[in-house]
Design an enzyme around this catalytic site. Structure first.
Site, short mmCIF file in Angstrom:
data_model
loop_
_atom_site.label_atom_id
_atom_site.label_comp_id
_atom_site.label_asym_id
_atom_site.label_seq_id
_atom_site.Cartn_x
_atom_site.Cartn_y
_atom_site.Cartn_z
N HIS A 188 0.83 -1.20 0.00
CA HIS A 188 0.00 0.00 0.00
C HIS A 188 0.86 1.24 0.00
O HIS A 188 0.50 2.26 -0.54
CB HIS A 188 -0.91 0.00 1.22
CG HIS A 188 -1.99 -1.02 1.12
ND1 HIS A 188 -3.01 -0.90 0.21
CD2 HIS A 188 -2.17 -2.19 1.73
CE1 HIS A 188 -3.78 -1.94 0.31
NE2 HIS A 188 -3.30 -2.76 1.23
N ARG A 295 -10.42 -3.22 -16.10
CA ARG A 295 -10.15 -4.67 -16.17
C ARG A 295 -10.70 -5.30 -14.90
O ARG A 295 -10.05 -5.28 -13.85
CB ARG A 295 -8.64 -4.91 -16.28
CG ARG A 295 -8.03 -4.46 -17.61
CD ARG A 295 -6.52 -4.72 -17.62
NE ARG A 295 -5.95 -4.71 -18.96
CZ ARG A 295 -5.32 -3.68 -19.49
NH1 ARG A 295 -5.21 -2.56 -18.83
NH2 ARG A 295 -4.81 -3.77 -20.70
N ARG A 331 -15.03 -4.00 -18.42
CA ARG A 331 -14.88 -5.20 -19.24
C ARG A 331 -15.20 -6.41 -18.38
O ARG A 331 -14.72 -6.53 -17.25
CB ARG A 331 -13.44 -5.29 -19.75
CG ARG A 331 -13.18 -6.60 -20.47
CD ARG A 331 -11.83 -6.64 -21.07
NE ARG A 331 -10.80 -6.90 -20.08
CZ ARG A 331 -9.51 -6.90 -20.37
NH1 ARG A 331 -9.10 -6.62 -21.59
NH2 ARG A 331 -8.62 -7.16 -19.44
N GLU A 429 -10.22 -7.60 -30.66
CA GLU A 429 -8.83 -7.99 -30.39
C GLU A 429 -8.46 -9.30 -31.05
O GLU A 429 -7.41 -9.88 -30.76
CB GLU A 429 -8.56 -8.00 -28.88
CG GLU A 429 -9.56 -8.74 -28.04
CD GLU A 429 -9.32 -8.58 -26.53
OE1 GLU A 429 -8.28 -8.09 -26.13
OE2 GLU A 429 -10.22 -8.98 -25.78
N ASN A 452 -3.20 -4.93 -27.77
CA ASN A 452 -2.22 -5.86 -27.20
C ASN A 452 -2.48 -7.27 -27.73
O ASN A 452 -1.59 -7.95 -28.23
CB ASN A 452 -2.31 -5.89 -25.67
CG ASN A 452 -2.27 -4.51 -25.06
OD1 ASN A 452 -1.77 -3.58 -25.68
ND2 ASN A 452 -2.81 -4.35 -23.87
N ASP A 453 -3.73 -7.69 -27.62
CA ASP A 453 -4.06 -9.02 -28.13
C ASP A 453 -4.18 -9.02 -29.66
O ASP A 453 -3.82 -9.99 -30.31
CB ASP A 453 -5.37 -9.53 -27.51
CG ASP A 453 -5.11 -10.17 -26.16
OD1 ASP A 453 -4.14 -10.95 -26.06
OD2 ASP A 453 -5.85 -9.87 -25.21
N ARG A 463 2.43 -12.69 -26.74
CA ARG A 463 2.81 -11.41 -26.13
C ARG A 463 3.54 -11.60 -24.80
O ARG A 463 4.16 -10.67 -24.28
CB ARG A 463 1.59 -10.49 -25.95
CG ARG A 463 0.59 -10.96 -24.92
CD ARG A 463 -0.70 -10.16 -24.99
NE ARG A 463 -0.88 -9.26 -23.85
CZ ARG A 463 -2.04 -8.74 -23.48
NH1 ARG A 463 -3.14 -8.99 -24.17
NH2 ARG A 463 -2.13 -7.95 -22.46
N CYS A 500 -8.17 0.75 -26.67
CA CYS A 500 -7.84 0.68 -25.24
C CYS A 500 -6.57 -0.13 -24.99
O CYS A 500 -6.15 -0.27 -23.86
CB CYS A 500 -9.00 0.15 -24.42
SG CYS A 500 -9.39 -1.56 -24.79
C1 PEP Z 1 -5.70 -5.64 -25.23
O1 PEP Z 1 -5.63 -6.83 -25.51
O2 PEP Z 1 -5.23 -4.73 -25.93
C2 PEP Z 1 -6.35 -5.23 -23.97
C3 PEP Z 1 -6.59 -3.97 -23.71
O3 PEP Z 1 -6.67 -6.20 -23.08
P1 PEP Z 1 -5.61 -6.92 -22.10
O4 PEP Z 1 -4.29 -6.22 -22.27
O5 PEP Z 1 -6.16 -6.81 -20.74
O6 PEP Z 1 -5.60 -8.31 -22.63
MG MG Z 2 -6.86 -8.27 -24.43
#
Ligand code: PEP
Ligand code: MG
Length: 544
Positions: A188, A295, A331, A429, A452-453, A463, A500
């Site tokens: 914390h 998330r 989400r 994604e 990201n995905d 990844r 996002c």
């Molecule tokens: C993504 O995949 O870009 C995303 C925002 O989700 P996460 O990174 O939580 O998989």
């Molecule tokens: Mg994702």
């Protein structure tokens, strides 16, 4: 000059004198008592006083760092009322006829070592909490006031570790940074440091004595080091860096309250990504227009059993209320692959990233999904909540989701439970979702692109695999074309599309995204103002 490396929990540069903070060790004697009942009552009086002190700290922290970061002091108050904790203390006093100080110290040691031996990192952290709470009671029993960190002039505080109650008592005006020998990124204290915006290092093996006390030093929160007695050249370099940093910060502050609008009048929604309700203070400080990605997994990952509907409702309601009418996109559960919770009892898979994760779990185990949906619908009565489904690949999945959503709404209605209306969107994604984005757009209220995905699945690169970092290229033309195609199809169907994933914060691509027509960028709170700056400097009519 001596440079010592640690782990940075918050960036920035601090230059100033070191003040070594040493906790006054509580001397605990083992004393026999005659009247054990009176001793138990003495303990309870001290405990009540401690709870009162913590309430004061809570109120101070709420004002300074926001409700969610202050929550630790509520938790500490609850710890003091914990039955097992109290039973243990009372039992030592009555059965061994020993003094309250000894009973508290022994219980503290026992509980702390029990927490430290747990596998779960979060639970391990609780060892420090139980010690902090017990020390407070001990100092009251000893008739002392609990140590506070005090420094006459602004200084870099160097300590073995700092309890949350100590960090919150720091006079922010007088503290340039803190550097601790122990502590962890999840503690914390680290979270509070980030929220307070003080450069901070943990795990830094620095001496806690007169060899450093009062010496000039520089804390570099980017590199994660402290330079003690820097030479002239180093000091001048850091002074220059600090000046630039301050100017940049001031410039960004002037952007607060301003619109995210290009020179030629295009407005963009700039939202924040959060992983915990504790991140809300940063969201407000950085002037986010809403939450673009909450998330929700943290609710599941920090527990050892499924979070109940009420627990989830509490978290979603907190976010909705804090954001006061601004859009909050939550989400649904995205567990599986790299995010595992044992109690889900997911089978081990050859290819977890392509396995049973996210919406696939929700659709195969609808009871889990329904609990979350009920909490989300109920929370939407308290603010502007939108729900977003991850890892979508087909229209059939959307249809199944809709059927379950209707069941949930009917149940809530039948039970007379209030709920609001919420927007429903999906994450784009997977390449499949991109390719059928024209069809998906007709089924939902918005798209949010998870780059990201999307990069992982488009380039067929795990990844999580650091060996493939050089191949993981989110700037790949294929990824950029996928984003452009998604946005185009969204607009054709009259819905909005945002990003996002991490790429949304990449300012080298902001103009490209604006040209594609991206409507929303959701980024970590610290990236909001730099993004606003670029947007406000862009003239799309001048771009090719
Ligand atoms: C993504 O995949 O870009 C995303 C925002 O989700 P996460 O990174 O939580 O998989
Ligand atoms: Mg994702």
């Amino acid at each position: 000059m001596q440079t010592i490396f640690g782990k940075s929990v918050f960036g920035g540069i601090a230059i100033g004198k070191i003040s070594v903070y040493k906790k006054g060790e509580q001397q605990v004697k083992r004393v026999k008592v005659e009247d054990t009942q009176e001793e138990i009552e003495r303990f309870h009086r001290a405990k009540e006083e401690a709870i009162k002190q913590l309430q004061g700290l809570y109120e101070k922290a709420v004002k300074e760092v926001g409700e969610s970061s202050a929550a630790i002091f509520e938790i500490h108050q609850m710890m003091m009322e914990d039955e097992d904790y109290l039973d243990s203390i009372e039992n030592i006093i009555s059965s061994q006829q020993l003094n309250a100080e000894y009973a508290v110290a022994t219980t503290s040691d026992n509980f702390a070592s029990m927490f430290s031996s747990m596998d779960d990192d979060y639970m391990k952290e609780r060892a420090a909490d139980v010690r902090d709470v017990s020390e407070r009671i001990l100092s009251i029993l000893n008739g002392e006031s609990k140590d506070t960190v005090q420094t006459q002039e602004a200084a870099i505080i160097v300590a073995d570790d700092l309890a949350p109650s100590e960090t919150v008592q720091l006079d922010k005006e007088k503290v340039l940074s803190f550097v601790t020998v122990h502590g962890s990124t999840n503690s914390h204290t680290a979270i509070l440091a980030r929220t307070m915006g003080i450069p901070a290092l943990i795990g830094t093996p620095v001496a806690l004595d007169e060899t450093v006390d009062g010496k000039m030093a520089v804390v570099d929160g980017m590199k994660g080091c402290i330079c003690i007695e820097p030479d002239e050249e180093t000091l001048a370099m850091y002074q220059q860096k600090k000046k630039e940093e301050t100017e940049k910060k001031q410039l960004l502050q002037t952007l607060k309250g301003k619109e995210n609008i290009t020179l030629d009048g295009r407005k963009i929604m700039v939202y924040a990504n959060i992983g915990d309700t504790k991140d809300l203070a940063m969201v407000l400080q950085n002037d986010a227009g809403g939450i673009g990605l909450f998330r929700s997994e943290f609710l599941y990952l920090e527990k050892d059993t499924y979070p109940t509907e009420e627990e989830q409702l509490k978290a979603y309601k907190t976010v909705a209320e804090t954001m006061a009418g601004k859009r909050v996109i939550i989400r649904t559960l995205d567990i599986g692959a790299d995010k595992q919770a044992d109690y889900f009892e997911l089978e081990k898979e050859e290819n977890p990233a392509m396995g049973c994760r996210a919406i696939r779990i929700c659709l195969t185990r609808p009871e889990i999904f329904k609990t979350q949906l009920r909490a989300l619908f109920r929370a939407s009565a308290y603010g502007k909540i939108a729900v977003m489904y991850p890892m979508i690949t087909s229209i059939e999945e959307i249809r199944k989701i809709k059927t379950i959503v209707e069941e949930v709404k009917t149940e809530l209605k039948e039970q007379g439970i209030a709920f609001g209306d919420l927007e429903q969107g999906i994450m784009i994604e997977t390449p499949a979702a991109v390719m059928i984005s024209d069809l998906l757009a007709k089924e939902v209220d918005f798209f949010s692109i998870g780059t990201n995905d999307l990069t992982q699945y488009t380039l067929a690169i795990d990844r999580q695999n650091p060996k493939l970092d050089e191949f993981y290229n989110p700037h790949h033309e294929a990824v950029l074309r996928m984003i452009a195609m998604t946005v185009e199809n969204a607009h054709k169907a009259g819905i909005w599309a945002g990003i996002c994933g991490e790429l949304g914060a990449d300012t080298s691509l902001t103009k490209t995204f604006l040209k594609m027509g991206v409507d929303e960028l959701s980024v970590s709170p610290g990236n909001i103002l730099p993004l606003r700056k670029i947007i406000r400097e862009t003239d799309l009519s001048q771009e090719q």
